[in-house]
Design a protein around this motif. Structure first.
Motif, mmCIF file in Angstrom:
data_model
loop_
_atom_site.group_PDB
_atom_site.id
_atom_site.type_symbol
_atom_site.label_atom_id
_atom_site.label_comp_id
_atom_site.label_asym_id
_atom_site.label_seq_id
_atom_site.Cartn_x
_atom_site.Cartn_y
_atom_site.Cartn_z
ATOM 1 N N ASN A 1 5.426 -3.556 17.702
ATOM 2 C CA ASN A 1 4.033 -3.833 17.483
ATOM 3 C C ASN A 1 3.137 -3.427 16.352
ATOM 4 O O ASN A 1 3.456 -2.260 15.902
ATOM 5 N N PRO A 2 2.405 -4.241 15.600
ATOM 6 C CA PRO A 2 1.813 -3.741 14.297
ATOM 7 C C PRO A 2 0.704 -2.637 14.912
ATOM 8 O O PRO A 2 0.055 -2.695 15.729
ATOM 9 N N ILE A 3 0.264 -1.787 13.645
ATOM 10 C CA ILE A 3 -0.850 -0.849 13.908
ATOM 11 C C ILE A 3 -1.718 -1.142 13.031
ATOM 12 O O ILE A 3 -1.413 -1.661 11.944
ATOM 13 N N ARG A 4 -2.727 -0.556 12.978
ATOM 14 C CA ARG A 4 -4.016 -0.308 11.903
ATOM 15 C C ARG A 4 -4.019 0.948 11.313
ATOM 16 O O ARG A 4 -4.063 1.788 12.039
ATOM 17 N N ILE A 5 -4.396 0.956 9.971
ATOM 18 C CA ILE A 5 -4.691 2.175 9.171
ATOM 19 C C ILE A 5 -5.926 1.778 8.610
ATOM 20 O O ILE A 5 -5.915 0.986 7.698
ATOM 21 N N ASN A 6 -7.130 2.663 8.793
ATOM 22 C CA ASN A 6 -8.256 2.244 8.323
ATOM 23 C C ASN A 6 -8.784 0.963 8.203
ATOM 24 O O ASN A 6 -9.248 0.130 7.404
ATOM 25 N N GLY A 7 -8.587 0.312 9.479
ATOM 26 C CA GLY A 7 -9.075 -1.105 9.845
ATOM 27 C C GLY A 7 -8.008 -2.249 9.421
ATOM 28 O O GLY A 7 -8.094 -3.430 9.729
ATOM 29 N N ILE B 1 0.898 -1.214 -0.075
ATOM 30 C CA ILE B 1 0.220 0.160 0.015
ATOM 31 C C ILE B 1 0.832 1.196 0.116
ATOM 32 O O ILE B 1 1.864 1.577 0.702
ATOM 33 N N VAL B 2 0.482 2.129 -0.957
ATOM 34 C CA VAL B 2 1.420 3.419 -0.958
ATOM 35 C C VAL B 2 0.799 4.409 -0.605
ATOM 36 O O VAL B 2 -0.682 4.639 -0.745
ATOM 37 N N TYR B 3 1.182 5.262 0.463
ATOM 38 C CA TYR B 3 0.827 6.345 1.501
ATOM 39 C C TYR B 3 1.186 7.753 0.736
ATOM 40 O O TYR B 3 2.242 7.882 0.752
ATOM 41 N N SER B 4 -0.016 8.508 0.170
ATOM 42 C CA SER B 4 0.386 9.846 -0.293
ATOM 43 C C SER B 4 -0.334 10.929 0.492
ATOM 44 O O SER B 4 -0.133 11.963 0.036
ATOM 45 N N SER B 5 -1.301 10.446 1.327
ATOM 46 C CA SER B 5 -1.904 11.635 2.267
ATOM 47 C C SER B 5 -2.358 10.913 3.574
ATOM 48 O O SER B 5 -2.146 9.628 3.562
ATOM 49 N N GLY B 6 -2.771 11.541 4.528
ATOM 50 C CA GLY B 6 -3.405 11.130 5.537
ATOM 51 C C GLY B 6 -2.361 11.500 6.690
ATOM 52 O O GLY B 6 -1.869 12.367 6.975
ATOM 53 N N LEU C 1 0.813 11.075 8.302
ATOM 54 C CA LEU C 1 2.047 10.631 8.138
ATOM 55 C C LEU C 1 2.774 9.811 9.074
ATOM 56 O O LEU C 1 3.562 8.817 8.649
ATOM 57 N N GLN C 2 2.801 10.222 10.371
ATOM 58 C CA GLN C 2 3.253 9.395 11.362
ATOM 59 C C GLN C 2 2.723 7.834 11.258
ATOM 60 O O GLN C 2 3.705 7.095 11.474
ATOM 61 N N LYS C 3 1.625 7.617 11.086
ATOM 62 C CA LYS C 3 1.020 6.162 11.065
ATOM 63 C C LYS C 3 1.708 5.415 9.908
ATOM 64 O O LYS C 3 1.975 4.196 9.843
ATOM 65 N N ALA C 4 1.786 6.259 8.555
ATOM 66 C CA ALA C 4 2.070 5.645 7.475
ATOM 67 C C ALA C 4 3.544 5.255 7.707
ATOM 68 O O ALA C 4 4.055 4.004 7.265
ATOM 69 N N VAL C 5 4.365 6.057 8.166
ATOM 70 C CA VAL C 5 5.792 5.900 8.382
ATOM 71 C C VAL C 5 6.012 4.546 9.526
ATOM 72 O O VAL C 5 6.912 3.830 9.283
ATOM 73 N N ARG C 6 5.348 4.743 10.432
ATOM 74 C CA ARG C 6 5.474 3.969 11.418
ATOM 75 C C ARG C 6 4.922 2.284 11.037
ATOM 76 O O ARG C 6 5.647 1.495 11.459
#
Length: 763
Positions: free
Chosen positions: A199-205, A177-182, A184-189
């Motif tokens: 620990n894994p995290i969730r973005i949009n479920g 998944i490529v992140y271009s918005s939203g 940034l902290q979560k995308a990089v983490r």
């Protein structure tokens, strides 16, 4: 004339547009690679020094972290300074700085070497850990610099100092998944969440992991998202070797990680491949990785520079960075939410972070203090913080709070070449809702020492929390011959001490590393002892009981880096205790007295201790340690009973496993030094030396009754030297102790584990 002006304006506009759109755009692709990936910082340094422009960045994993920091306006030198900082090194190890600890919420120290958490509905499947280190410090720091920046720039990665993309892995659908918005902290983490390490995290479920699982060199992302004129790649990674039937790691790696292409999708570009011996998890080698990245880039610079159509100066970049940073809105939080919307979780979290019934705006400093206080809650396993910018230019702090598993099992002990071996097991049940509650039971077991302890603790959460504990403790010490080794015959016990006490304790914090405790307890103490060294199995021991009550107040400040054998930090303890009780002494067959006696006693005990490491270098640590006791204790019926009731001076760990009458006095002062040579991060050579001065000493009269000596007689020394290996499951050490008044003043032992005991009733 107007027609001429219109034509000139049109021509000027056309030339400007042509110039703007014809400028060569350069994209930088940064691969994953863990600690090796910090070589990208050296690449950035070399490129900037030569004036090579960077118009776009894509990154995976470590490349995402380095790339995002550059994208939000950090210079290569600033990134380098940040990752070389001691605090960043703590983040990579899952530790936090001592000033961010919250001593109030830390469990009582014990000899646990290993702990396992598990759920009541599943012993195995839900109890295996999903992370090797805690990410609490890392997540908070990323929120501070990545979270505030992207929120200030409308959550659009194209609005950053350098437009940026990062890649994460969706393991459910087996795709990148490529992140271009939203966020940034979560995308990089997400991009740097190495399986089983963080620990894994969730973005949009979606549960997301390291971008390197499916795309470890996002050159295709660079080409598709930005279509630059020229691409520079920095690659420190490689595809895993085929699986081996004899290697479980190679098999798991091939199951998890897909093949990545480490080639550019166009001819206009160059790939830099820094050569370094720094490995994936060798975060102590970050500085070497940066240097290797820099030196490797110098080799390629002439070839890259000749293909550049434009240059950028340091002055231009500095001015642009200052302008970019000036628009970042400072971190001030006016509300807290929970993205799981679990009422019983967020109520505790909100009450710990913010005054619920009073509107307030929390500053960055307050947020940091309260965040780490909340994270120290034993009933909480994981917190992930993120920010949303509000219309009033304050932030909403969103906390993803995950409960700790219901049960925690602790196993440990102290295992020695001397006959003082002790096993340990503890079990804790934890709940959290409006309150945080724990039910704890533990047991020490061994010939020398045994103990049972239970307590129930409930905390009322707030900015200034308070907790109450009801507890019960039984202790037993058997000094049968504590100088003996495994291979010596053991005489009958010459001293057995039994204690039972129970009470109520109230605790509250004063600061992050300080706490205050008020304790009310009732106790029963029984001592079996001989008043002479000449006794046999046929003799009966003297027997003294002391029953009563005690109230105490204790202040503790603790930032030591270990629970024992520390090499850094500070410790201060002041304790006032009032004791009142009744003594009943029955003489044995070897006693010079033959009449039972009952005596009432009451006294005040003031105990003060400090330890401070005033020199704390990488390879050398030097500390000062002192302890003083003032005790108004009245004399018991005989010399030994009085001696046993006194506080001992035992500044070195093993002194607690000996009965040393010469270091017991109602009032005394002791001070010394701790000198530690650290050969690497896990091996210490330690020297501890102390001077002990009693204000008065207890002396034995001819009839066995006690009295006090003249002031300031009988000063002594005590010393210890140890070679210690600090393993991940406890210390292994070889120790030489020096007790000058013993028959064998020099005692050698090899041991594993901590030398710790439950608190004594009143001594």
């Amino acid at each position: 004339m107007n027609a001429i002006k219109r034509h000139l304006t049109f021509i000027t506009f056309t030339i400007c547009c042509f110039y703007s759109y014809s400028q060569q755009k350069v994209g930088l692709v940064l691969s994953g690679g863990g600690a090796t990936g910090f070589a990208h910082i050296g690449v950035l340094k070399a490129l900037e020094e030569r004036g090579i422009p960077i118009d776009y960045i894509t990154g995976t994993s470590a490349g995402a972290l380095v790339g995002s920091m550059y994208a939000i306006g950090f210079s290569p030198e600033e990134i380098e300074a940040y990752v070389l900082n001691e605090e960043f090194q703590m983040m990579t190890k899952g530790k936090i700085d001592a000033s961010r600890r919250f001593v109030y919420r830390e469990d009582d120290i014990n000899v646990s070497l290993l702990d396992v958490s598990f759920s009541k509905d599943s012993i195995l499947s839900k109890s295996l850990p999903t992370n090797f280190i805690s990410s609490s410090y890392l997540d908070f720091e990323m929120m501070k610099f990545l979270g505030t920046t992207i929120a200030s720039y409308d959550n659009q990665f194209d609005n950053l100092f350098v437009p940026f993309r990062c890649v994460a892995s969706d393991i459910s659908n087996k795709k990148s998944i490529v992140y271009s918005s939203g966020n940034l902290q979560k995308a990089v983490r997400a991009s740097m969440t190495y399986p089983f390490y963080l620990n894994p995290i969730r973005i949009n479920g979606l549960l997301l992991f390291d971008g390197g699982l499916y795309d470890n060199f996002p050159a295709g992302t660079m080409y598709n998202e930005f279509n630059p004129d020229y691409i520079i790649g920095s690659n420190v990674s490689y595809n895993a070797a085929p699986p081996s039937e004899n290697s479980l790691i190679s098999q798991i790696t091939n199951m998890l990680v897909s093949y990545s292409s480490f080639e550019l999708p166009c001819e206009a570009g160059y790939i830099i491949e820094p050569k370094t011996k720094v490995t994936t998890f060798d975060f102590d080698g970050v500085q070497q990785a940066i240097l290797d990245g820099y030196n490797s880039t110098l080799v390629y610079l002439d070839s890259i520079e000749i293909q550049m159509e434009r240059k950028v100066t340091k002055e231009e970049l500095t001015a642009k960075r200052l302008a970019f940073r000036s628009k970042i809105i400072p971190l001030n939080v006016s509300s807290i939410s929970n993205n799981f919307n679990k009422k019983k979780d967020i109520r505790y979290a909100r009450a710990s972070m913010m005054r619920i019934k009073k509107e307030e705006v929390i500053t960055a400093e307050q947020i940091e203090q309260r965040y780490f206080r909340l994270y120290a809650t034993p009933q909480i396993d994981f917190i992930y913080p993120s920010l949303t910018l509000k219309k009033d230019s304050t932030y909403n702090l969103d906390l993803e709070v995950r409960k700790a598993k219901d049960f925690k099992l602790d196993v440990g002990g102290h295992f020695s070449s001397r006959a003082v071996n002790t096993g340990f097991i503890g079990l804790t049940y934890r709940t959290i809702g409006k309150l945080a509650t724990s039910f704890h039971g533990e047991s020490y077991f061994g010939k020398f020492y045994g103990s049972i302890k239970t307590n129930i603790t409930t905390e009322i959460p707030s900015i200034f929390p308070i907790s109450g504990s009801v507890y019960f403790v039984m202790n037993r010490w058997d000094y049968f011959k504590s100088f003996a080794t495994f291979f010596e015959d053991v005489k009958p016990s010459f001293l057995i001490q039994n204690e039972m006490y129970y009470g109520l304790k109230f605790k509250h914090p004063i600061g992050n590393t300080t706490k205050s405790t008020i304790d009310f307890r009732l106790f029963n103490i029984e001592d079996d002892y001989y008043q002479t060294d000449e006794f046999t199995n046929k003799d009966t021991a003297d027997f003294t009981t002391f029953d009563g009550g005690s109230i105490s107040w204790e202040f503790v400040q603790n930032s030591l880096n270990r629970k024992q054998f520390a090499s850094g930090g500070h410790f201060v303890q002041v304790k006032f205790r009032y004791v009142n009780g009744m003594e009943r002494s029955t003489p044995g067959s070897t006693s010079p007295q033959n009449i039972p006696q009952n005596k009432s006693h009451s006294w005040l005990n003031i105990n003060a201790e400090f330890q401070s490491y005033i020199i704390n270098k990488t390879a050398f640590h030097f500390g000062l340690h002192g302890k003083g006791v003032f005790n108004s204790q009245s004399l018991f019926s005989n010399y030994t009973a009085t001696l046993l009731a006194m506080t001992s001076f035992s500044p070195i760990a093993d002194a607690e496993t000996y009965f040393l009458p010469e270091y017991r006095s109602p009032q005394h002062l002791g001070a010394g030094f701790n000198m530690i040579f650290t050969f690497n991060k896990n091996v210490d050579l330690r020297f501890d030396g102390y001077y002990y001065q009693p204000f008065v000493q207890l002396i034995r009269n001819d009839d066995g009754t006690p009295s006090y000596s003249k002031p300031f007689k009988g000063d002594l020394f005590i010393a210890s030297s140890s070679l210690i290996y600090h393993s991940i499951i406890g210390p292994i050490r070889a120790t030489v102790n020096y007790f000058p008044k013993q028959t064998a003043p020099i005692a050698f032992q090899i041991s594993y584990g901590w030398v710790l005991f439950n608190e004594r009733a009143i001594r």
